[in-house]
Design a protein around this motif. Structure first.
Motif, PDB file in Angstrom:
ATOM      1  N   LYS A  35       0.840  -1.196   0.000  1.00 56.24           N
ATOM      2  CA  LYS A  35       0.000   0.000   0.000  1.00 56.24           C
ATOM      3  C   LYS A  35       0.876   1.247   0.000  1.00 56.24           C
ATOM      4  N   HIS A  92       5.638  -1.796   2.070  1.00 55.32           N
ATOM      5  CA  HIS A  92       4.743  -0.709   1.680  1.00 55.32           C
ATOM      6  C   HIS A  92       5.541   0.511   1.225  1.00 55.32           C
ATOM      7  N   THR A  95      -3.104  -1.220   8.025  1.00 48.72           N
ATOM      8  CA  THR A  95      -3.033  -2.048   6.813  1.00 48.72           C
ATOM      9  C   THR A  95      -3.968  -3.252   6.830  1.00 48.72           C
TER      10      THR A  95
END
Length: 227
Positions: A5, A29, A209
């Motif tokens: 992400k 990430h 997350t």
């Protein structure tokens, strides 16, 4: 396995913010780290291509952040930056009061408002609040401005969740108890918190997350103290 992400973190240069940045990078990430001081972040960025560093005062012009976000889709926003002055309400200057509200509640509102067009289709906002801003929790002398600003941030989180739900953007607040950070040490010299910054960063990383998808408009206490 969690898909990588893109996560924005304010107040990322030290304490929980810096530990959270390192934790998320270690999980694969991409992080956009925002701070007024960026020396340690820039050193970290030299070792990791997934870290973008923006030097900026979040209480002032947000255009550097907006310009960076224009060609991206941000999955999660963590409004972590905080400002605390430990001083009796009788001794607080107007500037100290205003600055705590500017950093702790007005800046997160402005950041989310400016970034709406650049958030992904299933984005979330995590506002880092405080147990001091939770009704019925233990209160401490010297923290009237700080705790009330964090209380405002918590209510803002509920309001943003309601306003943004049609855009599929979730918003929650984590009301943290005492964590051993530079800000805490400066405000309360010699006090030892039961939780270290890296431990709290691990929890926040998991929440942002993974588990935040189960919540919207919630103020969640994260504290080992009672009440």
């Amino acid at each position: 396995m969690i898909a990588p992400k893109r996560i924005l973190i304010t107040g990322a240069s030290k304490g929980i913010g810096f530990a959270l940045t390192k934790r998320l990078l270690s999980q694969g990430h991409s992080v956009i780290a925002v701070s007024r001081s960026t020396t340690d972040l820039e050193l970290l960025a030299q070792k990791n291509d997934h870290l973008a560093v923006i030097r900026m005062d979040i209480t002032e012009d947000l255009s550097p952040l907006v310009e960076h976000a224009k060609n991206l889709k941000i999955d999660h926003v963590v409004n972590n930056a905080g400002y605390l002055v430990n001083k009796s309400i009788l001794d607080h200057s107007d500037e100290e009061i205003f600055n705590q509200f500017k950093v702790n509640v007005i800046a997160p509102m402005r950041i989310v408002r400016h970034l709406i067009p650049y958030l992904s289709d299933d984005a979330s906002v995590c506002n880092i609040s405080s147990m001091g801003g939770v009704q019925g929790s233990a209160k401490f002398p010297g923290l009237a401005a700080y705790s009330s600003s964090k209380g405002a941030l918590s209510i803002l989180s509920e309001c943003m969740a309601e306003e943004l739900k049609e855009r599929n953007i979730r918003c929650n607040a984590l009301a943290l108890g005492a964590v051993q950070t530079e800000m805490l040490e400066s405000a309360f010299p010699g006090y030892e918190a039961p939780i270290q910054a890296a431990e709290m960063a691990e929890y926040i990383a998991e929440f942002v997350t993974v588990t935040s998808r189960f919540y919207n408009g919630k103020i969640l206490p994260v504290s080992v103290s009672t009440p």
